[in-house]
Design a protein around this motif. Structure first.
Motif, PDB file in Angstrom:
ATOM      1  N   LEU A  77       0.842  -1.200   0.000  1.00  6.04           N
ATOM      2  CA  LEU A  77       0.000   0.000   0.000  1.00  6.04           C
ATOM      3  C   LEU A  77       0.879   1.252   0.000  1.00  6.04           C
ATOM      4  CD1 LEU A  77      -2.739   1.352   0.055  1.00  6.04           C
ATOM      5  CD2 LEU A  77      -2.849   0.984   2.516  1.00  6.04           C
ATOM      6  N   TYR A  78       1.927   1.255   0.801  1.00  5.01           N
ATOM      7  CA  TYR A  78       2.812   2.427   0.864  1.00  5.01           C
ATOM      8  C   TYR A  78       3.524   2.621  -0.485  1.00  5.01           C
ATOM      9  CZ  TYR A  78       2.147   1.758   5.906  1.00  5.01           C
ATOM     10  OH  TYR A  78       1.594   1.574   7.143  1.00  5.01           O
ATOM     11  N   GLU A  79       3.885   1.510  -1.101  1.00  2.00           N
ATOM     12  CA  GLU A  79       4.530   1.584  -2.414  1.00  2.00           C
ATOM     13  C   GLU A  79       3.569   2.193  -3.433  1.00  2.00           C
ATOM     14  OE1 GLU A  79       7.533  -1.488  -4.275  1.00  2.00           O
ATOM     15  OE2 GLU A  79       5.500  -2.230  -4.456  1.00  2.00           O
ATOM     16  N   ALA A  80       2.327   1.731  -3.413  1.00  2.00           N
ATOM     17  CA  ALA A  80       1.313   2.261  -4.332  1.00  2.00           C
ATOM     18  C   ALA A  80       1.057   3.741  -4.053  1.00  2.00           C
ATOM     19  CB  ALA A  80       0.021   1.459  -4.200  1.00  2.00           C
ATOM     20  N   LEU A  81       1.028   4.117  -2.780  1.00  2.00           N
ATOM     21  CA  LEU A  81       0.812   5.522  -2.432  1.00  2.00           C
ATOM     22  C   LEU A  81       1.943   6.386  -2.973  1.00  2.00           C
ATOM     23  CD1 LEU A  81      -0.351   5.169   1.308  1.00  2.00           C
ATOM     24  CD2 LEU A  81      -1.773   5.807  -0.641  1.00  2.00           C
ATOM     25  N   ALA A  82       3.180   5.874  -2.860  1.00  2.91           N
ATOM     26  CA  ALA A  82       4.336   6.644  -3.351  1.00  2.91           C
ATOM     27  C   ALA A  82       4.271   6.824  -4.860  1.00  2.91           C
ATOM     28  CB  ALA A  82       5.627   5.933  -2.948  1.00  2.91           C
ATOM     29  N   ILE A  83       3.825   5.778  -5.543  1.00  5.55           N
ATOM     30  CA  ILE A  83       3.744   5.854  -7.010  1.00  5.55           C
ATOM     31  C   ILE A  83       2.630   6.813  -7.436  1.00  5.55           C
ATOM     32  CG2 ILE A  83       3.192   4.516  -9.077  1.00  5.55           C
ATOM     33  CD1 ILE A  83       4.611   2.131  -7.609  1.00  5.55           C
ATOM     34  N   VAL A  84       1.482   6.701  -6.781  1.00  8.12           N
ATOM     35  CA  VAL A  84       0.360   7.589  -7.118  1.00  8.12           C
ATOM     36  C   VAL A  84       0.721   9.042  -6.797  1.00  8.12           C
ATOM     37  CG1 VAL A  84      -2.007   8.191  -6.459  1.00  8.12           C
ATOM     38  CG2 VAL A  84      -1.417   5.823  -6.970  1.00  8.12           C
ATOM     39  N   GLN A  85       1.520   9.218  -5.758  1.00  5.63           N
ATOM     40  CA  GLN A  85       1.937  10.578  -5.382  1.00  5.63           C
ATOM     41  C   GLN A  85       2.681  11.276  -6.520  1.00  5.63           C
ATOM     42  OE1 GLN A  85       4.932  10.826  -2.346  1.00  5.63           O
ATOM     43  NE2 GLN A  85       4.188  12.780  -1.591  1.00  5.63           N
ATOM     44  N   ARG A  86       3.413  10.487  -7.307  1.00  2.54           N
ATOM     45  CA  ARG A  86       4.151  11.082  -8.435  1.00  2.54           C
ATOM     46  C   ARG A  86       3.211  11.737  -9.431  1.00  2.54           C
ATOM     47  NH1 ARG A  86       9.243   7.590 -10.267  1.00  2.54           N
ATOM     48  NH2 ARG A  86      10.037   7.072  -8.221  1.00  2.54           N
ATOM     49  N   ARG A  87       2.010  11.156  -9.525  1.00  5.54           N
ATOM     50  CA  ARG A  87       1.048  11.695 -10.487  1.00  5.54           C
ATOM     51  C   ARG A  87       0.279  12.857  -9.889  1.00  5.54           C
ATOM     52  NH1 ARG A  87      -4.239  11.405 -12.332  1.00  5.54           N
ATOM     53  NH2 ARG A  87      -4.437  11.144 -14.589  1.00  5.54           N
ATOM     54  N   ASP A  88      -0.223  12.628  -8.668  1.00  2.00           N
ATOM     55  CA  ASP A  88      -1.095  13.638  -8.081  1.00  2.00           C
ATOM     56  C   ASP A  88      -1.113  13.457  -6.564  1.00  2.00           C
ATOM     57  OD1 ASP A  88      -3.100  15.314  -7.274  1.00  2.00           O
ATOM     58  OD2 ASP A  88      -4.551  14.652  -8.793  1.00  2.00           O
ATOM     59  N   ARG A  89      -0.477  14.379  -5.870  1.00  6.97           N
ATOM     60  CA  ARG A  89      -0.364  14.291  -4.408  1.00  6.97           C
ATOM     61  C   ARG A  89      -1.730  14.198  -3.731  1.00  6.97           C
ATOM     62  NH1 ARG A  89      -0.285  13.416  -0.026  1.00  6.97           N
ATOM     63  NH2 ARG A  89       1.121  13.942   1.692  1.00  6.97           N
ATOM     64  N   SER A  90      -2.713  14.859  -4.347  1.00  7.73           N
ATOM     65  CA  SER A  90      -4.029  14.920  -3.700  1.00  7.73           C
ATOM     66  C   SER A  90      -4.754  13.568  -3.735  1.00  7.73           C
ATOM     67  CB  SER A  90      -4.894  15.979  -4.385  1.00  7.73           C
ATOM     68  OG  SER A  90      -5.204  15.563  -5.701  1.00  7.73           O
ATOM     69  N   ARG A  91      -4.242  12.620  -4.525  1.00  6.30           N
ATOM     70  CA  ARG A  91      -4.942  11.338  -4.653  1.00  6.30           C
ATOM     71  C   ARG A  91      -4.528  10.303  -3.613  1.00  6.30           C
ATOM     72  NH1 ARG A  91      -6.892  11.238 -10.064  1.00  6.30           N
ATOM     73  NH2 ARG A  91      -7.655   9.129  -9.746  1.00  6.30           N
ATOM     74  N   VAL A  92      -3.444  10.552  -2.890  1.00  5.04           N
ATOM     75  CA  VAL A  92      -2.939   9.509  -1.997  1.00  5.04           C
ATOM     76  C   VAL A  92      -3.921   9.215  -0.856  1.00  5.04           C
ATOM     77  CG1 VAL A  92      -0.497   9.807  -2.544  1.00  5.04           C
ATOM     78  CG2 VAL A  92      -1.488  11.142  -0.718  1.00  5.04           C
ATOM     79  N   ALA A  93      -4.525  10.249  -0.322  1.00  8.47           N
ATOM     80  CA  ALA A  93      -5.481  10.031   0.773  1.00  8.47           C
ATOM     81  C   ALA A  93      -6.684   9.240   0.270  1.00  8.47           C
ATOM     82  CB  ALA A  93      -5.923  11.365   1.358  1.00  8.47           C
ATOM     83  N   HIS A  94      -7.076   9.522  -0.971  1.00  9.51           N
ATOM     84  CA  HIS A  94      -8.212   8.818  -1.577  1.00  9.51           C
ATOM     85  C   HIS A  94      -7.892   7.333  -1.730  1.00  9.51           C
ATOM     86  CE1 HIS A  94     -11.020   7.845  -4.991  1.00  9.51           C
ATOM     87  NE2 HIS A  94     -11.835   8.438  -4.134  1.00  9.51           N
ATOM     88  N   LEU A  95      -6.709   7.032  -2.257  1.00  9.66           N
ATOM     89  CA  LEU A  95      -6.304   5.637  -2.428  1.00  9.66           C
ATOM     90  C   LEU A  95      -6.216   4.936  -1.080  1.00  9.66           C
ATOM     91  CD1 LEU A  95      -5.170   3.152  -3.883  1.00  9.66           C
ATOM     92  CD2 LEU A  95      -2.939   4.254  -3.913  1.00  9.66           C
TER      93      LEU A  95
END
Lengths: 109, 137
Positions: free
Chosen positions: B47-65
């Protein structure tokens, strides 16, 4: 049902730290030991309530993703699930990416 | 109930609609739903790995994921025992290209009684070979 286990601490300092921490937290030492063993061994999903996949909740999530993506535009990279490439910052044409993801064409539809 | 571990390569597309694997993940989940009840499992590291990857695209999406994945799946913390064994395997299994996270995922999948793993990462394939786990992709 409770089970009894006698533990002999060879490391007296570790035992002292256990007792000090238990006193500081106001918890019995056995609670700390149980917590530590549970944490060390990892979680037992069978002891937790089942969490059946909820398609309605999933659809709701995906609808939100569609809406957020529509707002975000097209500028973002699309191959974010190329995990190996992201982990090691391997260039897109590199061998690790080829091994990990193959050469599947991206379909934006 | 069938229990399935979700790798980061299958988790990221659930938050990033344009990801190349999204359609496939949706199809897999649709097929599984038709087949019967199942539960999804992932690890805290994944999950943390996925959050880090999604963060590269859009920081605002990590909380959603984080919120959505935590609600929909069991997020299993990688304990020190699994971490130590994953590290040992990573350092000594020279013929495998898998990461420490992949090794930890495999260990957690086996320990928690998972039946299958959803992963699009080919590094995972040799890890699953020889276990009772099925690789779904």
């Amino acid at each position: 049902m409770s089970e009894r286990l006698t533990v002999v601490f060879d490391d007296e300092d570790l035992y002292r730290r256990l007792k000090v921490t238990a006193a500081r937290r106001g918890q019995p030492a056995k609670q700390l030991i149980e917590d530590a063993v549970r944490s060390y061994l990892g979680e037992d999903l069978d002891s937790r309530p089942p969490k059946p996949f909820d398609w309605a909740q999933f659809e709701e999530w995906q609808s939100e993703v569609d809406a957020l993506d529509a707002d975000a535009g097209d500028g973002a990279p699309a191959n974010l699930s190329a995990i190996t490439g992201h982990r090691y910052e391997v260039a897109e044409q590199g061998p690790a990416l080829r091994i990990a993801e193959g050469r599947t064409e991206y379909d934006s539809r | 109930m069938i229990r399935i571990l979700v790798d980061a390569s299958a988790l990221v597309p659930l938050e990033v609609g344009r990801d190349q694997w999204r359609a496939r993940v949706l199809a897999i989940l649709r097929e599984l739903t038709k087949a019967g009840r199942f539960e999804l499992v992932t690890t805290s590291w994944t999950l943390y790995e996925a959050l880090a990857i999604v963060q590269r695209r859009d920081r605002s999406r990590v909380a959603h994921l984080f919120a959505r994945a935590s609600n929909l799946m069991h997020v299993v913390r990688v304990g020190p025992a699994a971490e130590a064994e994953a590290l040992r395997r990573f350092l000594t299994w020279a013929d495998k290209t898998a990461s420490i996270v992949d090794h930890a995922n495999l260990l957690v999948a086996l320990e928690t009684g998972c039946d299958a793993v959803i992963s699009f990462d080919d590094d995972f394939r040799p890890l699953v070979a020889g276990t009772a786990l099925r690789l779904v992709r």
